[in-house]
Design a protein around this motif. Structure first.
Motif, PDB file in Angstrom:
ATOM      1  N   ILE A 181     -40.607 -51.804 -24.115  1.00 32.26           N
ATOM      2  CA  ILE A 181     -40.773 -50.295 -23.604  1.00 32.26           C
ATOM      3  C   ILE A 181     -40.564 -50.375 -22.200  1.00 32.26           C
ATOM      4  CG2 ILE A 181     -42.023 -48.278 -23.462  1.00 32.26           C
ATOM      5  CD1 ILE A 181     -43.629 -49.220 -25.997  1.00 32.26           C
ATOM      6  N   LEU A 182     -39.642 -49.664 -21.946  1.00 38.79           N
ATOM      7  CA  LEU A 182     -39.407 -49.686 -20.267  1.00 38.79           C
ATOM      8  C   LEU A 182     -40.272 -48.917 -19.553  1.00 38.79           C
ATOM      9  CD1 LEU A 182     -35.312 -48.914 -20.452  1.00 38.79           C
ATOM     10  CD2 LEU A 182     -36.410 -51.090 -19.983  1.00 38.79           C
ATOM     11  N   ASN A 183     -40.342 -49.308 -18.318  1.00 38.99           N
ATOM     12  CA  ASN A 183     -41.126 -48.690 -17.313  1.00 38.99           C
ATOM     13  C   ASN A 183     -40.286 -47.319 -16.743  1.00 38.99           C
ATOM     14  OD1 ASN A 183     -41.823 -47.556 -14.672  1.00 38.99           O
ATOM     15  ND2 ASN A 183     -43.223 -49.343 -14.498  1.00 38.99           N
ATOM     16  N   PRO A 184     -40.721 -46.200 -17.104  1.00 38.17           N
ATOM     17  CA  PRO A 184     -40.031 -44.919 -16.533  1.00 38.17           C
ATOM     18  C   PRO A 184     -39.064 -45.050 -15.278  1.00 38.17           C
ATOM     19  CG  PRO A 184     -41.983 -44.388 -17.471  1.00 38.17           C
ATOM     20  CD  PRO A 184     -42.274 -45.660 -17.225  1.00 38.17           C
ATOM     21  N   GLY A 185     -39.563 -46.012 -14.216  1.00 45.01           N
ATOM     22  CA  GLY A 185     -38.915 -45.934 -13.132  1.00 45.01           C
ATOM     23  C   GLY A 185     -37.679 -46.764 -13.447  1.00 45.01           C
ATOM     24  N   GLU A 186     -37.556 -47.745 -13.990  1.00 46.13           N
ATOM     25  CA  GLU A 186     -36.774 -48.620 -14.217  1.00 46.13           C
ATOM     26  C   GLU A 186     -35.648 -48.005 -15.320  1.00 46.13           C
ATOM     27  OE1 GLU A 186     -36.271 -51.176 -12.288  1.00 46.13           O
ATOM     28  OE2 GLU A 186     -38.300 -51.071 -11.732  1.00 46.13           O
ATOM     29  N   PHE A 200     -42.363 -43.869 -25.930  1.00 44.78           N
ATOM     30  CA  PHE A 200     -43.838 -44.327 -25.514  1.00 44.78           C
ATOM     31  C   PHE A 200     -43.858 -44.681 -24.102  1.00 44.78           C
ATOM     32  CE2 PHE A 200     -43.745 -45.307 -30.160  1.00 44.78           C
ATOM     33  CZ  PHE A 200     -45.076 -45.165 -30.516  1.00 44.78           C
ATOM     34  N   GLN A 201     -42.721 -44.562 -23.435  1.00 44.06           N
ATOM     35  CA  GLN A 201     -42.686 -44.727 -21.721  1.00 44.06           C
ATOM     36  C   GLN A 201     -43.832 -43.799 -21.166  1.00 44.06           C
ATOM     37  OE1 GLN A 201     -38.972 -44.455 -19.907  1.00 44.06           O
ATOM     38  NE2 GLN A 201     -38.108 -45.345 -21.427  1.00 44.06           N
ATOM     39  N   ILE A 202     -44.039 -42.862 -21.982  1.00 46.48           N
ATOM     40  CA  ILE A 202     -45.452 -41.812 -21.539  1.00 46.48           C
ATOM     41  C   ILE A 202     -46.640 -42.707 -21.341  1.00 46.48           C
ATOM     42  CG2 ILE A 202     -46.547 -39.821 -22.016  1.00 46.48           C
ATOM     43  CD1 ILE A 202     -44.235 -38.588 -23.363  1.00 46.48           C
ATOM     44  N   ILE A 203     -46.856 -43.314 -22.367  1.00 46.23           N
ATOM     45  CA  ILE A 203     -48.098 -44.329 -22.235  1.00 46.23           C
ATOM     46  C   ILE A 203     -48.180 -45.531 -21.410  1.00 46.23           C
ATOM     47  CG2 ILE A 203     -49.290 -45.749 -23.823  1.00 46.23           C
ATOM     48  CD1 ILE A 203     -48.435 -44.384 -26.333  1.00 46.23           C
ATOM     49  N   VAL A 204     -46.915 -45.754 -20.938  1.00 47.98           N
ATOM     50  CA  VAL A 204     -46.785 -46.952 -19.950  1.00 47.98           C
ATOM     51  C   VAL A 204     -46.894 -46.088 -18.660  1.00 47.98           C
ATOM     52  CG1 VAL A 204     -44.929 -48.220 -18.797  1.00 47.98           C
ATOM     53  CG2 VAL A 204     -44.870 -48.399 -21.213  1.00 47.98           C
ATOM     54  N   ALA A 205     -46.594 -44.982 -18.318  1.00 43.59           N
ATOM     55  CA  ALA A 205     -46.754 -44.267 -17.432  1.00 43.59           C
ATOM     56  C   ALA A 205     -48.347 -44.206 -17.060  1.00 43.59           C
ATOM     57  CB  ALA A 205     -46.043 -42.714 -17.344  1.00 43.59           C
ATOM     58  N   THR A 257     -49.281 -41.234  -9.332  1.00 37.45           N
ATOM     59  CA  THR A 257     -48.501 -42.341  -9.773  1.00 37.45           C
ATOM     60  C   THR A 257     -48.036 -41.836 -11.317  1.00 37.45           C
ATOM     61  OG1 THR A 257     -48.982 -44.201  -8.473  1.00 37.45           O
ATOM     62  CG2 THR A 257     -48.051 -44.814 -10.319  1.00 37.45           C
ATOM     63  N   PHE A 258     -48.924 -41.581 -12.045  1.00 39.60           N
ATOM     64  CA  PHE A 258     -48.688 -41.173 -13.354  1.00 39.60           C
ATOM     65  C   PHE A 258     -48.066 -39.781 -13.296  1.00 39.60           C
ATOM     66  CE2 PHE A 258     -49.998 -37.953 -16.548  1.00 39.60           C
ATOM     67  CZ  PHE A 258     -49.511 -38.765 -17.833  1.00 39.60           C
ATOM     68  N   ALA A 259     -48.174 -38.850 -12.471  1.00 37.81           N
ATOM     69  CA  ALA A 259     -47.336 -37.714 -12.439  1.00 37.81           C
ATOM     70  C   ALA A 259     -45.969 -37.774 -11.981  1.00 37.81           C
ATOM     71  CB  ALA A 259     -48.004 -36.773 -11.469  1.00 37.81           C
ATOM     72  N   ILE A 260     -45.531 -38.756 -11.027  1.00 35.47           N
ATOM     73  CA  ILE A 260     -44.415 -38.698 -10.683  1.00 35.47           C
ATOM     74  C   ILE A 260     -43.635 -39.859 -11.664  1.00 35.47           C
ATOM     75  CG2 ILE A 260     -42.891 -40.289  -8.688  1.00 35.47           C
ATOM     76  CD1 ILE A 260     -44.312 -37.686  -7.898  1.00 35.47           C
ATOM     77  N   THR A 261     -44.298 -40.929 -12.187  1.00 31.75           N
ATOM     78  CA  THR A 261     -43.613 -41.696 -13.126  1.00 31.75           C
ATOM     79  C   THR A 261     -43.331 -40.733 -14.414  1.00 31.75           C
ATOM     80  OG1 THR A 261     -45.043 -43.481 -12.544  1.00 31.75           O
ATOM     81  CG2 THR A 261     -43.850 -43.796 -14.550  1.00 31.75           C
ATOM     82  N   LEU A 262     -44.096 -39.863 -14.761  1.00 29.21           N
ATOM     83  CA  LEU A 262     -43.777 -38.948 -16.013  1.00 29.21           C
ATOM     84  C   LEU A 262     -42.559 -37.995 -15.576  1.00 29.21           C
ATOM     85  CD1 LEU A 262     -44.935 -38.188 -18.608  1.00 29.21           C
ATOM     86  CD2 LEU A 262     -46.063 -36.398 -17.484  1.00 29.21           C
ATOM     87  N   LEU A 263     -42.396 -37.604 -14.210  1.00 29.63           N
ATOM     88  CA  LEU A 263     -41.132 -37.112 -13.607  1.00 29.63           C
ATOM     89  C   LEU A 263     -39.767 -37.731 -13.668  1.00 29.63           C
ATOM     90  CD1 LEU A 263     -42.296 -35.142 -10.560  1.00 29.63           C
ATOM     91  CD2 LEU A 263     -41.825 -34.030 -12.760  1.00 29.63           C
ATOM     92  N   PHE A 264     -40.241 -39.218 -13.524  1.00 25.97           N
ATOM     93  CA  PHE A 264     -38.839 -40.208 -13.988  1.00 25.97           C
ATOM     94  C   PHE A 264     -38.439 -40.205 -15.330  1.00 25.97           C
ATOM     95  CE2 PHE A 264     -40.489 -42.926 -10.183  1.00 25.97           C
ATOM     96  CZ  PHE A 264     -40.209 -42.251  -9.365  1.00 25.97           C
ATOM     97  N   ILE A 310     -38.824 -37.517 -17.551  1.00 29.89           N
ATOM     98  CA  ILE A 310     -38.527 -36.532 -18.068  1.00 29.89           C
ATOM     99  C   ILE A 310     -36.845 -36.305 -17.496  1.00 29.89           C
ATOM    100  CG2 ILE A 310     -38.453 -34.096 -17.683  1.00 29.89           C
ATOM    101  CD1 ILE A 310     -41.340 -33.998 -17.225  1.00 29.89           C
ATOM    102  N   ALA A 311     -36.571 -37.114 -16.318  1.00 29.45           N
ATOM    103  CA  ALA A 311     -35.395 -37.022 -15.803  1.00 29.45           C
ATOM    104  C   ALA A 311     -34.337 -38.178 -16.604  1.00 29.45           C
ATOM    105  CB  ALA A 311     -35.365 -37.429 -14.364  1.00 29.45           C
ATOM    106  N   GLU A 312     -35.060 -38.900 -16.933  1.00 29.40           N
ATOM    107  CA  GLU A 312     -34.329 -40.054 -17.847  1.00 29.40           C
ATOM    108  C   GLU A 312     -34.097 -39.478 -19.243  1.00 29.40           C
ATOM    109  OE1 GLU A 312     -35.260 -44.496 -20.091  1.00 29.40           O
ATOM    110  OE2 GLU A 312     -36.852 -43.438 -18.803  1.00 29.40           O
ATOM    111  N   VAL A 313     -34.869 -38.785 -19.796  1.00 24.82           N
ATOM    112  CA  VAL A 313     -34.496 -38.216 -20.946  1.00 24.82           C
ATOM    113  C   VAL A 313     -33.198 -37.097 -21.090  1.00 24.82           C
ATOM    114  CG1 VAL A 313     -35.362 -36.612 -23.105  1.00 24.82           C
ATOM    115  CG2 VAL A 313     -36.817 -38.545 -22.095  1.00 24.82           C
ATOM    116  N   ALA A 314     -33.415 -36.503 -19.888  1.00 25.72           N
ATOM    117  CA  ALA A 314     -32.209 -35.435 -19.557  1.00 25.72           C
ATOM    118  C   ALA A 314     -31.116 -35.963 -19.329  1.00 25.72           C
ATOM    119  CB  ALA A 314     -32.668 -34.630 -18.285  1.00 25.72           C
ATOM    120  N   ILE A 315     -30.861 -37.311 -18.732  1.00 30.24           N
ATOM    121  CA  ILE A 315     -29.588 -37.851 -18.197  1.00 30.24           C
ATOM    122  C   ILE A 315     -29.113 -38.446 -19.942  1.00 30.24           C
ATOM    123  CG2 ILE A 315     -28.701 -39.886 -17.323  1.00 30.24           C
ATOM    124  CD1 ILE A 315     -30.608 -39.364 -14.956  1.00 30.24           C
ATOM    125  N   ILE A 316     -30.014 -39.008 -20.540  1.00 24.79           N
ATOM    126  CA  ILE A 316     -29.423 -39.776 -21.585  1.00 24.79           C
ATOM    127  C   ILE A 316     -29.047 -38.635 -22.721  1.00 24.79           C
ATOM    128  CG2 ILE A 316     -29.919 -41.425 -23.476  1.00 24.79           C
ATOM    129  CD1 ILE A 316     -31.678 -42.786 -21.472  1.00 24.79           C
TER     130      ILE A 316
END
Length: 216
Positions: free
Chosen positions: A135-140, A81-86, A56-63, A65-71
């Motif tokens: 702080i957002l959940n990386p998935g959202e 701090f979403q990394i801590i949330v993940a 769950t942590f690994a997949i959420t972390l990928l979310f 990274i993808a979010e940062v790449a898009i924005i």
């Protein structure tokens, strides 16, 4: 924002993450599938000797990274701090699986009841995270980033996102086991029920002015 206000919002966020992890675990314990957001890490945990929470942590972390790449360059620093949330979410999923270890529904009505309970707990957890508004959940966060980038409604992108996750989980399951594991009617029930339950919490939140707790 005063420090007292930030502290309260972070506490609500932490409670939301704990309930989200517990809700995911309860839905999974029903043996009728798992929630869409946790479908990929759960199937992976069945195929490899890595815990549900660690995947769950690994997949959420990928979310994330993808979010940062898009924005891109305009990504808010606070949201790192979403990394801590993940990390917290992954930890709470494993904690939830530990706490719910004694849940073994024996007959179908009991399985459905566990799915309903888990979905309600999951919905409350998500709602608390949204209400904390810190702080957002990386998935959202990823769903919002895609929605803003493509100029589509958040709800539509959310449905497409969840559908993609479930489809990916099914493909991984077929590749690993030759059949579908971890995805059943409970996955569909959870997908539908969580959204409507969050709406119900939101109506109560507004009607009874529960947001006063978070006021500075």
């Amino acid at each position: 924002m005063p420090s007292a206000g930030i502290a309260k919002r972070c506490l609500v966020l932490l409670c939301g993450l704990f309930l989200m992890g517990l809700g995911i675990s309860l839905v999974t314990r029903s043996t009728l599938g798992t929630s869409p957001i946790s479908s990929v890490p759960y199937v992976l945990s069945l195929a490899f000797p890595v815990t549900f929470g660690e995947f769950t942590f690994a997949i959420t972390l990928l979310f994330f990274i993808a979010e940062v790449a898009i924005i891109g360059k305009t990504f808010p620093r606070l949201q790192y701090f979403q990394i801590i949330v993940a990390l917290c979410l992954g930890t709470f999923v494993d904690l939830g699986m530990f706490l719910s270890a004694g849940v073994h529904p024996g007959v179908y009505p009991e399985q459905i009841a566990v799915v309903l309970l888990g979905s309600a707990v999951l919905a409350l957890g998500i709602f608390l995270q949204i209400s904390a508004n810190v702080i957002l959940n990386p998935g959202e966060g990823l769903v919002r980033a895609i929605a803003e980038k493509t100029h589509r409604r958040f709800g539509i992108v959310k449905v497409m996102f969840d559908t993609t996750l479930v489809t990916s989980a099914a493909l991984i399951s077929f590749a690993a086991f030759g059949t579908v594991e971890g995805l059943r009617e409970g996955t569909i029930i959870s997908a539908i029920l969580v959204g409507y339950t969050i709406l119900g919490f939101a109506l109560c939140y507004t009607r009874y002015d529960l947001g006063k707790f978070l006021e500075d």
